[in-house]
Design a protein around this motif. Structure first.
Motif, PDB file in Angstrom:
ATOM      1  N   LYS A 151      56.665  -3.171   5.040  1.00  0.00           N
ATOM      2  CA  LYS A 151      57.137  -4.539   6.637  1.00  0.00           C
ATOM      3  C   LYS A 151      55.659  -4.907   6.995  1.00  0.00           C
ATOM      4  O   LYS A 151      55.221  -6.052   7.344  1.00  0.00           O
ATOM      5  CB  LYS A 151      57.691  -3.962   7.300  1.00  0.00           C
ATOM      6  CG  LYS A 151      59.774  -3.945   6.513  1.00  0.00           C
ATOM      7  CD  LYS A 151      60.034  -3.234   8.174  1.00  0.00           C
ATOM      8  CE  LYS A 151      62.455  -2.972   7.350  1.00  0.00           C
ATOM      9  NZ  LYS A 151      62.278  -1.827   7.982  1.00  0.00           N
ATOM     10  N   LYS A 189      51.648  -8.030   3.303  1.00  0.00           N
ATOM     11  CA  LYS A 189      52.172  -9.587   2.651  1.00  0.00           C
ATOM     12  C   LYS A 189      53.075  -8.932   1.479  1.00  0.00           C
ATOM     13  O   LYS A 189      54.160  -9.608   1.403  1.00  0.00           O
ATOM     14  CB  LYS A 189      50.952 -10.466   2.716  1.00  0.00           C
ATOM     15  CG  LYS A 189      51.304 -11.959   2.182  1.00  0.00           C
ATOM     16  CD  LYS A 189      50.805 -12.853   2.266  1.00  0.00           C
ATOM     17  CE  LYS A 189      48.936 -12.500   2.038  1.00  0.00           C
ATOM     18  NZ  LYS A 189      48.194 -13.665   2.370  1.00  0.00           N
ATOM     19  N   THR A 190      51.915  -8.809   0.430  1.00  0.00           N
ATOM     20  CA  THR A 190      52.891  -7.896  -0.826  1.00  0.00           C
ATOM     21  C   THR A 190      52.174  -6.705  -1.218  1.00  0.00           C
ATOM     22  O   THR A 190      51.347  -6.379  -1.244  1.00  0.00           O
ATOM     23  CB  THR A 190      52.748  -9.110  -1.705  1.00  0.00           C
ATOM     24  OG1 THR A 190      52.676 -10.471  -1.289  1.00  0.00           O
ATOM     25  CG2 THR A 190      53.101  -8.757  -3.323  1.00  0.00           C
ATOM     26  N   PHE A 241      65.180  -5.760   1.635  1.00  0.00           N
ATOM     27  CA  PHE A 241      64.806  -6.478   0.676  1.00  0.00           C
ATOM     28  C   PHE A 241      65.157  -7.001  -0.405  1.00  0.00           C
ATOM     29  O   PHE A 241      63.975  -7.550  -1.330  1.00  0.00           O
ATOM     30  CB  PHE A 241      63.767  -5.057   0.323  1.00  0.00           C
ATOM     31  CG  PHE A 241      63.496  -3.493   0.623  1.00  0.00           C
ATOM     32  CD1 PHE A 241      61.999  -4.647   2.786  1.00  0.00           C
ATOM     33  CD2 PHE A 241      62.732  -3.377   1.364  1.00  0.00           C
ATOM     34  CE1 PHE A 241      61.682  -4.258   3.305  1.00  0.00           C
ATOM     35  CE2 PHE A 241      62.262  -2.060   2.153  1.00  0.00           C
ATOM     36  CZ  PHE A 241      61.405  -2.779   3.068  1.00  0.00           C
ATOM     37  N   GLY A 288      66.058  -9.645  -2.576  1.00  0.00           N
ATOM     38  CA  GLY A 288      65.520 -10.708  -3.206  1.00  0.00           C
ATOM     39  C   GLY A 288      64.206 -10.878  -2.826  1.00  0.00           C
ATOM     40  O   GLY A 288      63.497 -11.777  -3.357  1.00  0.00           O
ATOM     41  N   GLU A 289      64.180 -10.042  -2.199  1.00  0.00           N
ATOM     42  CA  GLU A 289      62.160  -9.836  -2.069  1.00  0.00           C
ATOM     43  C   GLU A 289      61.548  -8.571  -2.753  1.00  0.00           C
ATOM     44  O   GLU A 289      60.484  -8.382  -2.591  1.00  0.00           O
ATOM     45  CB  GLU A 289      62.141  -9.654  -0.670  1.00  0.00           C
ATOM     46  CG  GLU A 289      62.637 -10.969  -0.088  1.00  0.00           C
ATOM     47  CD  GLU A 289      62.083 -11.025   1.472  1.00  0.00           C
ATOM     48  OE1 GLU A 289      60.690 -11.392   1.654  1.00  0.00           O
ATOM     49  OE2 GLU A 289      61.917 -10.153   2.438  1.00  0.00           O
ATOM     50  N   MET A 290      62.194  -8.119  -3.412  1.00  0.00           N
ATOM     51  CA  MET A 290      62.435  -6.851  -3.996  1.00  0.00           C
ATOM     52  C   MET A 290      62.202  -6.854  -5.506  1.00  0.00           C
ATOM     53  O   MET A 290      63.054  -7.320  -6.204  1.00  0.00           O
ATOM     54  CB  MET A 290      62.293  -5.160  -3.568  1.00  0.00           C
ATOM     55  CG  MET A 290      62.490  -3.965  -4.698  1.00  0.00           C
ATOM     56  SD  MET A 290      62.567  -2.802  -3.247  1.00  0.00           S
ATOM     57  CE  MET A 290      64.284  -2.522  -3.929  1.00  0.00           C
ATOM     58  N   GLU A 328      53.955 -15.607  -4.396  1.00  0.00           N
ATOM     59  CA  GLU A 328      54.119 -15.067  -3.357  1.00  0.00           C
ATOM     60  C   GLU A 328      55.520 -14.444  -2.831  1.00  0.00           C
ATOM     61  O   GLU A 328      55.687 -14.965  -1.667  1.00  0.00           O
ATOM     62  CB  GLU A 328      53.169 -15.556  -1.421  1.00  0.00           C
ATOM     63  CG  GLU A 328      51.625 -14.885  -1.776  1.00  0.00           C
ATOM     64  CD  GLU A 328      50.970 -15.892  -0.943  1.00  0.00           C
ATOM     65  OE1 GLU A 328      51.189 -15.893   0.200  1.00  0.00           O
ATOM     66  OE2 GLU A 328      49.968 -16.459  -1.007  1.00  0.00           O
ATOM     67  N   ASP A 329      56.302 -14.826  -3.208  1.00  0.00           N
ATOM     68  CA  ASP A 329      57.572 -14.805  -3.493  1.00  0.00           C
ATOM     69  C   ASP A 329      58.324 -13.451  -3.023  1.00  0.00           C
ATOM     70  O   ASP A 329      59.307 -13.299  -3.069  1.00  0.00           O
ATOM     71  CB  ASP A 329      59.006 -16.087  -4.781  1.00  0.00           C
ATOM     72  CG  ASP A 329      58.465 -17.140  -4.496  1.00  0.00           C
ATOM     73  OD1 ASP A 329      57.966 -17.779  -3.766  1.00  0.00           O
ATOM     74  OD2 ASP A 329      58.553 -17.938  -5.910  1.00  0.00           O
ATOM     75  N   LEU A 330      57.557 -12.274  -3.950  1.00  0.00           N
ATOM     76  CA  LEU A 330      57.791 -10.959  -3.346  1.00  0.00           C
ATOM     77  C   LEU A 330      57.019 -10.179  -2.438  1.00  0.00           C
ATOM     78  O   LEU A 330      56.127 -10.171  -2.061  1.00  0.00           O
ATOM     79  CB  LEU A 330      58.084  -9.934  -5.325  1.00  0.00           C
ATOM     80  CG  LEU A 330      58.923 -10.815  -5.902  1.00  0.00           C
ATOM     81  CD1 LEU A 330      58.521 -10.387  -6.951  1.00  0.00           C
ATOM     82  CD2 LEU A 330      60.402 -10.747  -5.328  1.00  0.00           C
ATOM     83  N   LYS A 331      57.704  -9.888  -2.258  1.00  0.00           N
ATOM     84  CA  LYS A 331      57.375  -8.637  -0.740  1.00  0.00           C
ATOM     85  C   LYS A 331      56.823  -7.698  -1.178  1.00  0.00           C
ATOM     86  O   LYS A 331      55.699  -6.550  -1.469  1.00  0.00           O
ATOM     87  CB  LYS A 331      58.463  -8.304   0.482  1.00  0.00           C
ATOM     88  CG  LYS A 331      57.664  -8.290   1.373  1.00  0.00           C
ATOM     89  CD  LYS A 331      58.775  -8.634   3.058  1.00  0.00           C
ATOM     90  CE  LYS A 331      58.123  -7.871   4.120  1.00  0.00           C
ATOM     91  NZ  LYS A 331      56.312  -8.331   4.497  1.00  0.00           N
TER      92      LYS A 331
END
Length: 819
Positions: free
Chosen positions: A260, A263-264, A289, A291-293, A315-318
């Motif tokens: 959290k 950024k990535t 998470f 959609g971001e994982m 940078e679409d994924l965390k």
């Protein structure tokens, strides 16, 4: 143009990008333009790709003064990458240079992913710069008139050389280079390597022993102080009895906090099954998470992997949970943080992964180490020291890989054929075959043309014909087709494609795992719950599963890595430090565990070797602690069990991990008597190993791979691969024929040599015995299991129990031992 003008072009180009060249880059440009070969050693993310693309383009400009208006067609440079997934990135880097400096130059890719249409186009007209893999380079050597394709080529760059060195793909590359040097006399050879201990030897293997290329070469080291910050995730409460197998999931909240705040983040696990489990658990506990994982490992479909790599760049994924599939090369500037789950087993791998964050010159890399059990914190402490002192493993090159040589000669015979005397001289210049005798060579020639003495009656093994000029050539179209389809040295377990019944490809799964399931069983793969419908034509057909059903997590055979020799040494040094006042934060956190260990036994010092014995309801346990890695322990456990059984009739069940090994029996060993009889002697090691281990069975399994590489068995057509068990039985039959009728067969002997040298690490085992001989042997007869012994015992239980039952059993054991 003179060199100053060329450098002005390069410097201006760098300026336009907002960069300034590093000294190692300009040194490489100079050496390349002077016509030298070389090895460039530079850390990940320091701009090493531009250190070599630029001089290749500048060299073209220098030779073609009218380069802006007139284009000279033909292949000018080859860039070899060990990973197909990196080729797109390398092509983009090359295109960035040529579009500004020499817009008429073209860049192409040739790999297993290249379409048939693109290949046909390349056949008619090669790009100026070709990005390819070791296997695809061999396929080009298998095409008619290859000397015309490569004749005017002026440069070949082998990227990530440390990944190829010490593998049979490296040997394949050595052989290809020995041929290219001859047919393209103006070709400069360059290697790029990030992390490697034996650089000098790496350079010699790349360029050839005592060769002209080696004598006209340079070794360039980038002096860039790459800052790597290593942070251990230390739990609030330390287990006194640590155990393996719970994946570090008790620290999932700590991981989520790091994710959290960043950024990535890339979360590296050592094996694909752990990757699947971490992805699943994170999603269950932190649904935000979604959609971001994403997940990334070698068995997931290529489309999904490419999508994940692009999403990281955008940078679409965390967070991405991954395995070694993201270790190499791919440039992810946005990645801020790396989390390593469990010991990476080697310093080089750890530093490579750390370098994925702050992947830009001058940026600090941040890596968190998450120990999956308490003793792994000693590894964390050792890794910190290694990073500070830049201690990196050597890569040990192969010698006399006859199977790769057989494949290479068949490759030359498929294309234009070869004259033995000429090729013998070339092959002798490689590092791998420097000690090859004329007798070995004659045997190999006889093998490819007559099928060795015990197979002479069978025509299918007589692949190569000899014409009146003494030229060795494959004339059969079927043999040539089979050979082309099987070029390569990567042998894995047979894999099946996983597809939805409605269509849609998900990835690949190993045959041994899926054949244990029945239709209707559910399993988790690529982050999805799937139900097995049926297996048809090497395809696993699945549908979405009921989420309430209990599902197995997919696992793979290539699961377990062992500690490298350097890592073992660092680990022991760190452990010995536990008896001093000089404690790292990790060793301080382990104080409760050490206190308990000292209560039952000791924490050994540098001049001590510890053996612990105790009795439980399972029987009599004897545990030894060499801290040498699981492969050495596997061999050592068998060796000692055999030696003890010579003194007293006794049988053992064996268990081992990276720290030690256990001999478990239903009767007590008279340990003093055993120790008095030279238990750790270095004499007769080879003989005792052969007797103690099922060395024949291990060599038989190793021979399957050798037989595939040498083309003795055919693995099948795409979509109709031969099942592993059929391959195994085919190669077993040959193994037995050679054993009974032709024991001096070079491929048969190679199977045993590789078993001892590479699988059992016999050399390391002998060094370990020599070290133990100089230490004082401390034998502790304990009342109950100790914290050090606990991971070894629980590792054995894991084989028998499901993870839920194991967790329960461990709870009870821990409670009883803490009394």
């Amino acid at each position: 143009m003179n060199r100053e003008e060329l450098f002005a072009l390069a410097n201006n180009w760098f300026e336009q990008q907002g960069w300034k060249p590093f000294p190692f880059q300009t040194q490489t440009w100079t050496a390349f333009l002077q016509g030298k070969n070389g090895l460039l050693n530079a850390p990940t993310g320091s701009g090493k790709t531009y250190a070599l693309w630029l001089p290749i383009v500048l060299n073209y400009i220098k030779k073609n003064p009218n380069y802006k208006t007139k284009h000279t067609p033909g292949l000018k440079a080859i860039w070899i990458t060990p990973l197909r997934s990196l080729s797109v990135e390398i092509k983009q880097a090359a295109e960035r240079v040529v579009s500004d400096l020499a817009p008429n130059m073209t860049v192409g890719i040739r790999s297993g992913d290249t379409t048939a249409g693109e290949r046909a186009k390349q056949k008619g007209k090669m790009p100026d710069l070709l990005v390819t893999t070791p296997e695809s380079l061999q396929l080009l050597l298998a095409s008619k008139g290859y000397d015309k394709i490569f004749g005017k080529c002026e440069a070949i760059v082998i990227d990530e050389w440390h990944e190829l060195l010490g593998t049979k793909r490296g040997v394949q590359t050595e052989l290809a280079l020995s041929r290219l040097k001859k047919i393209a006399p103006n070709m400069r050879i360059w290697g790029i390597s990030a992390t490697i201990g034996n650089l000098q030897q790496g350079q010699e293997v790349l360029l050839g022993v005592d060769s002209e290329a080696y004598h006209n070469s340079v070794l360039i080291k980038a002096v860039i102080n790459k800052k790597i910050k290593v942070i251990s995730i230390i739990p609030d409460k330390m287990e006194t009895y640590p155990w393996r197998g719970h994946m570090g999931l008790h620290l999932i909240d700590e991981v989520a906090k790091i994710v959290k705040a960043s950024k990535t983040t890339l979360i590296f696990t050592n094996v694909r099954s752990a990757c699947e489990i971490w992805f699943q658990r994170l999603l269950e506990k932190y649904p935000e998470f979604a959609g971001e994982m994403a997940m990334h490992h070698g068995s997931i479909s290529r489309e999904t992997r490419l999508w994940v790599e692009d999403a990281i760049r955008r940078e679409d994924l965390k967070v991405v949970v991954c395995t070694s599939s993201l270790d190499l090369g791919v440039d992810f500037a946005p990645v801020e943080t790396i989390i390593q789950v469990g010991g990476p087993k080697g310093v080089a791998r750890f530093m490579q992964r750390a370098g994925r964050s702050g992947h830009q010159p001058g940026k600090e890399s941040v890596i968190y180490f998450l120990a999956t059990h308490a003793i792994e914190l000693i590894e964390a402490s050792a890794l910190k020291k290694a990073v500070e002192n830049s201690v990196i493993e050597d890569r040990v090159p192969y010698l006399n890989s006859w199977d790769v040589l057989v494949q290479y000669l068949n490759t030359l015979a498929v294309s234009d054929g070869f004259l033995p005397d000429e090729i013998f001289k070339e092959v002798k210049t490689t590092f791998c075959y420097q000690a090859m005798t004329q007798e070995n060579w004659n045997w190999i020639l006889n093998f490819i043309s007559n099928g060795s003495q015990s197979l002479q009656a069978y025509d299918e093994y007589k692949k190569v014909d000899i014409d009146e000029n003494g030229c060795f050539k494959i004339n059969s179209r079927l043999i040539a087709m089979h050979h082309r389809m099987q070029i390569g040295t990567i042998i894995g377990d047979s894999v099946l494609n996983v597809k939805y019944m409605t269509g849609g490809y998900i990835g690949t799964i190993e045959e041994w795992f899926i054949t244990k399931l029945k239709p209707g069983d559910t399993f988790i793969f690529a982050g999805k719950r799937l139900e097995l419908f049926k297996i048809r034509n090497m395809q696993v057909l699945v549908k979405k599963a009921d989420p309430k059903k209990i599902s197995k997590i997919v696992s793979w055979m290539g699961g377990r890595m062992a500690l490298s020799a350097q890592m073992s040494e660092l680990l022991r040094q760190e452990l010995y430090r536990a008896n001093t006042d000089n404690l790292s934060p990790e060793l301080k956190a382990l104080q409760p565990l050490f206190a308990r260990q000292r209560k039952e036994s000791i924490v050994q010092s540098a001049d001590e070797f510890l053996i612990e014995t105790f009795k439980t309801r399972e029987g009599y346990h004897a545990i030894f602690y060499p801290f040498e890695g699981r492969f050495v322990h596997e061999a050592l456990a068998s060796l000692l069990a055999y030696r003890i059984s010579l003194l007293v009739p006794i049988s053992f069940s064996l268990a081992y991990n990276d720290y030690g090994f256990e001999l478990l029996s239903d009767q007590e060993i008279d340990m003093q008597n055993v120790l008095d009889n030279n238990l750790f002697s270095t004499e007769y090691v080879h003989h005792d190993l052969q007797k103690s281990l099922n060395a024949t069975e291990m060599a038989r399994r190793k021979f399957r791979d050798i037989a595939v590489i040498a083309g003795l068995v055919f693995t099948g057509f795409p979509g109709k691969m031969v099942k592993t068990k059929h391959l195994q039985s085919g190669s077993q039959l040959l193994f037995e024929v050679f054993r009974d009728y032709e024991p001096d067969n070079l491929l048969f002997q190679q199977a045993y040599r590789e078993t001892f040298e590479h699988q059992l690490e016999e050399g390391r085992l002998i060094l370990a015995l020599e070290r133990i001989k100089d230490q004082e042997i401390i034998w502790k007869s304990c009342k109950k299991p100790t914290p050090f012994s606990f991971p070894v015992i629980t590792d054995r239980l894991r084989e028998k129990l499901s993870s839920e039952t194991l967790a329960e059993r461990i709870k009870k054991m821990t409670a009883s031992y803490m009394k």
